[in-house]
Design an enzyme around this catalytic site. Structure first.
Site, mmCIF file in Angstrom:
data_model
loop_
_atom_site.group_PDB
_atom_site.id
_atom_site.type_symbol
_atom_site.label_atom_id
_atom_site.label_comp_id
_atom_site.label_asym_id
_atom_site.label_seq_id
_atom_site.Cartn_x
_atom_site.Cartn_y
_atom_site.Cartn_z
ATOM 1 N N TYR A 137 2.560 1.234 -29.901
ATOM 2 C CA TYR A 137 3.832 0.903 -30.539
ATOM 3 C C TYR A 137 3.870 1.193 -32.022
ATOM 4 O O TYR A 137 4.630 1.891 -32.664
ATOM 5 C CB TYR A 137 4.169 -0.456 -30.430
ATOM 6 C CG TYR A 137 5.548 -0.949 -31.030
ATOM 7 C CD1 TYR A 137 6.779 -0.907 -30.244
ATOM 8 C CD2 TYR A 137 5.777 -1.613 -32.237
ATOM 9 C CE1 TYR A 137 7.973 -1.252 -30.543
ATOM 10 C CE2 TYR A 137 6.995 -2.197 -32.490
ATOM 11 C CZ TYR A 137 8.055 -1.804 -31.816
ATOM 12 O OH TYR A 137 9.175 -2.468 -32.288
ATOM 13 N N ILE B 117 12.427 -10.000 -35.224
ATOM 14 C CA ILE B 117 13.957 -10.399 -35.215
ATOM 15 C C ILE B 117 14.058 -11.120 -33.876
ATOM 16 O O ILE B 117 13.428 -10.872 -32.968
ATOM 17 C CB ILE B 117 14.798 -9.172 -35.363
ATOM 18 C CG1 ILE B 117 14.426 -8.100 -36.435
ATOM 19 C CG2 ILE B 117 16.297 -9.408 -35.314
ATOM 20 C CD1 ILE B 117 14.693 -8.731 -37.708
ATOM 21 N N ARG C 197 22.000 -4.248 -25.955
ATOM 22 C CA ARG C 197 21.171 -5.423 -26.171
ATOM 23 C C ARG C 197 20.420 -5.715 -27.536
ATOM 24 O O ARG C 197 20.424 -4.461 -28.262
ATOM 25 C CB ARG C 197 20.234 -5.583 -24.866
ATOM 26 C CG ARG C 197 20.847 -5.565 -23.641
ATOM 27 C CD ARG C 197 19.687 -6.239 -22.636
ATOM 28 N NE ARG C 197 18.781 -5.313 -22.410
ATOM 29 C CZ ARG C 197 17.440 -6.004 -22.473
ATOM 30 N NH1 ARG C 197 17.092 -7.186 -22.517
ATOM 31 N NH2 ARG C 197 16.516 -4.807 -22.366
HETATM 32 N N1 CAA Z 1 -4.908 -10.951 -34.438
HETATM 33 C C1 CAA Z 1 -6.196 -11.273 -34.026
HETATM 34 N N2 CAA Z 1 -6.488 -11.693 -32.699
HETATM 35 C C2 CAA Z 1 -5.610 -11.700 -31.831
HETATM 36 C C3 CAA Z 1 -4.283 -11.738 -32.149
HETATM 37 C C4 CAA Z 1 -3.949 -11.147 -33.420
HETATM 38 N N3 CAA Z 1 -2.710 -10.982 -33.762
HETATM 39 N N4 CAA Z 1 -3.557 -11.687 -30.935
HETATM 40 C C5 CAA Z 1 -4.432 -12.060 -30.021
HETATM 41 N N5 CAA Z 1 -5.681 -12.087 -30.594
HETATM 42 C C6 CAA Z 1 -6.952 -12.378 -29.976
HETATM 43 C C7 CAA Z 1 -6.772 -13.870 -29.045
HETATM 44 O O1 CAA Z 1 -7.009 -14.806 -29.770
HETATM 45 C C8 CAA Z 1 -7.602 -13.531 -28.126
HETATM 46 O O2 CAA Z 1 -9.080 -13.750 -28.715
HETATM 47 P P1 CAA Z 1 -10.255 -14.750 -27.712
HETATM 48 O O3 CAA Z 1 -10.627 -13.807 -26.698
HETATM 49 O O4 CAA Z 1 -11.379 -14.745 -28.743
HETATM 50 O O5 CAA Z 1 -9.591 -15.893 -27.642
HETATM 51 C C9 CAA Z 1 -7.525 -12.113 -27.949
HETATM 52 O O6 CAA Z 1 -7.519 -11.411 -28.948
HETATM 53 C C10 CAA Z 1 -6.858 -12.048 -26.847
HETATM 54 O O7 CAA Z 1 -7.446 -11.658 -25.642
HETATM 55 P P2 CAA Z 1 -6.922 -11.382 -24.340
HETATM 56 O O8 CAA Z 1 -7.928 -10.804 -23.542
HETATM 57 O O9 CAA Z 1 -6.366 -12.958 -23.928
HETATM 58 O O10 CAA Z 1 -5.599 -10.544 -24.392
HETATM 59 P P3 CAA Z 1 -4.621 -10.184 -23.551
HETATM 60 O O11 CAA Z 1 -5.010 -8.949 -22.831
HETATM 61 O O12 CAA Z 1 -4.281 -11.219 -22.677
HETATM 62 O O13 CAA Z 1 -3.247 -9.737 -24.435
HETATM 63 C C11 CAA Z 1 -1.635 -10.071 -26.129
HETATM 64 C C12 CAA Z 1 -2.600 -10.687 -25.166
HETATM 65 C C13 CAA Z 1 -0.975 -8.780 -25.362
HETATM 66 C C14 CAA Z 1 -2.564 -9.401 -27.192
HETATM 67 C C15 CAA Z 1 -0.680 -11.058 -26.652
HETATM 68 O O14 CAA Z 1 -1.561 -12.173 -27.278
HETATM 69 C C16 CAA Z 1 0.526 -10.585 -27.414
HETATM 70 O O15 CAA Z 1 1.550 -10.120 -26.703
HETATM 71 N N6 CAA Z 1 0.232 -10.676 -28.743
HETATM 72 C C17 CAA Z 1 1.459 -10.320 -29.418
HETATM 73 C C18 CAA Z 1 1.264 -9.021 -30.266
HETATM 74 C C19 CAA Z 1 2.506 -8.519 -31.139
HETATM 75 O O16 CAA Z 1 2.425 -9.225 -32.037
HETATM 76 N N7 CAA Z 1 3.327 -7.720 -30.480
HETATM 77 C C20 CAA Z 1 4.710 -7.440 -31.382
HETATM 78 C C21 CAA Z 1 5.852 -7.693 -30.314
HETATM 79 S S1 CAA Z 1 7.279 -7.833 -31.198
HETATM 80 C C22 CAA Z 1 7.639 -6.254 -31.757
HETATM 81 O O17 CAA Z 1 7.006 -5.317 -31.494
HETATM 82 C C23 CAA Z 1 9.035 -6.216 -32.505
HETATM 83 C C24 CAA Z 1 8.593 -5.705 -33.672
HETATM 84 O O18 CAA Z 1 8.815 -4.308 -34.087
HETATM 85 C C25 CAA Z 1 8.209 -6.313 -34.992
#
Ligand code: CAA
Length: 240
Positions: A147, A180, A12
């Site tokens: 990660y 990606i 996948r």
């Molecule tokens: N930078 C700064 N602040 C961020 C942020 C970031 N990148 N992402 C989220 N936040 C903040 C939100 O704005 C929120 O702030 P407020 O409370 O002030 O509104 C807070 O962080 C999130 O709090 P929550 O309690 O809502 O968080 P949650 O427990 O629901 O978690 C999360 C949410 C898991 C962080 C979700 O936003 C998420 O999945 N973010 C993406 C993370 C990411 O980029 N992962 C990469 C995946 S792809 C990959 O890994 C492949 C690769 O190799 C590139």
């Protein structure tokens, strides 16, 4: 005899593109998967590439699985450590279980797959170890302490293996994909994903095939002098 390539998480996403590209380049390819039987069966049906189910986080399963692949296809010349998972959470909410799941799969999984294959590669005086790390192992990422740590660890592995394997004709290199277009990235909330794409100078997510082409090059004889390197493929999002 074609060279044999083993791709973890190879049915996948980026792994499937890697398996296909290596097959197109003439390798005899085996792809592992952890859980999604349906996707693996469909992948084999579409491509003819044989899939094997085991958990890379389990050393004994890796030993047994590798023995089966080698019985079927012959000694493995190219190992692509691609299998990886996310369990994203802000650090204050991250559980020990989320930490261990990611480290066990993404980092210990690389040890578990590479270690049983290493003696054979040393004896045959040829091997290619390629690890799919991540931009987030280079720069860190909000909600990815687990990660990012695992993917940064991958870079330490290749730099060390490169020194140990060089005289035995083995190279070890990492590729750090940026974001990606795969299920893993599509699982990120849309609003967050849009903000990520806005940070990519190329203005789009990458395609799995763009990573697969890097793998085919690193696996080739032409790449014999590239050892311990990290290739970034991230649309200009981050420079080391
Ligand atoms: N930078 C700064 N602040 C961020 C942020 C970031 N990148 N992402 C989220 N936040 C903040 C939100 O704005 C929120 O702030 P407020 O409370 O002030 O509104 C807070 O962080 C999130 O709090 P929550 O309690 O809502 O968080 P949650 O427990 O629901 O978690 C999360 C949410 C898991 C962080 C979700 O936003 C998420 O999945 N973010 C993406 C993370 C990411 O980029 N992962 C990469 C995946 S792809 C990959 O890994 C492949 C690769 O190799 C590139």
């Amino acid at each position: 005899m074609p060279r044999v390539a083993l791709v973890t998480g190879g049915s996948r996403g980026i792994g499937a593109a890697i398996s296909n590209a290596l097959k197109d380049a003439g390798y005899s390819v085996a792809a592992t998967y952890a859980g999604n039987d349906e996707a693996a069966a469909e992948f084999t049906k579409q491509t003819g590439i044989k899939t094997y189910k085991w958990n890379v986080a389990d050393y004994a399963e890796c030993q047994a699985g590798i023995a089966q692949v080698e019985a079927d296809l012959g000694p493995v010349d190219v190992l692509v450590n691609n299998a990886g998972i996310t369990r994203d959470a802000p650090f204050h909410k991250m559980t020990p279980e989320q930490w261990h799941q990611v480290i066990d799969t993404n980092l210990t999984g690389v040890f578990n797959m590479t270690h049983p294959l290493w003696p054979g590669m040393r004896e045959r005086k040829f091997g290619r170890i390629i690890i799919i790390s991540s931009i987030n192992g280079q720069k860190g990422q909000f909600a990815q302490v687990n990660y990012a740590a695992s993917k940064a660890g991958d870079l330490g592995i290749v730099k060390s293996l490169a020194q140990e394997g060089a005289r035995a004709g083995i190279t070890a290199n990492a590729i750090c994909p940026g974001y990606i277009a795969t299920d893993m990235v599509m699982a990120v909330p849309e609003k967050v994903r849009d903000s990520i794409v806005a940070q990519i100078p190329t203005g789009r997510l990458g395609e799995p095939e763009e990573i697969a082409r890097c793998v085919v090059f690193l696996a080739s004889d032409d790449a014999g002098f590239i050892n311990g390197s990290t290739i970034s493929a991230n649309g200009g999002q981050f420079f080391v």
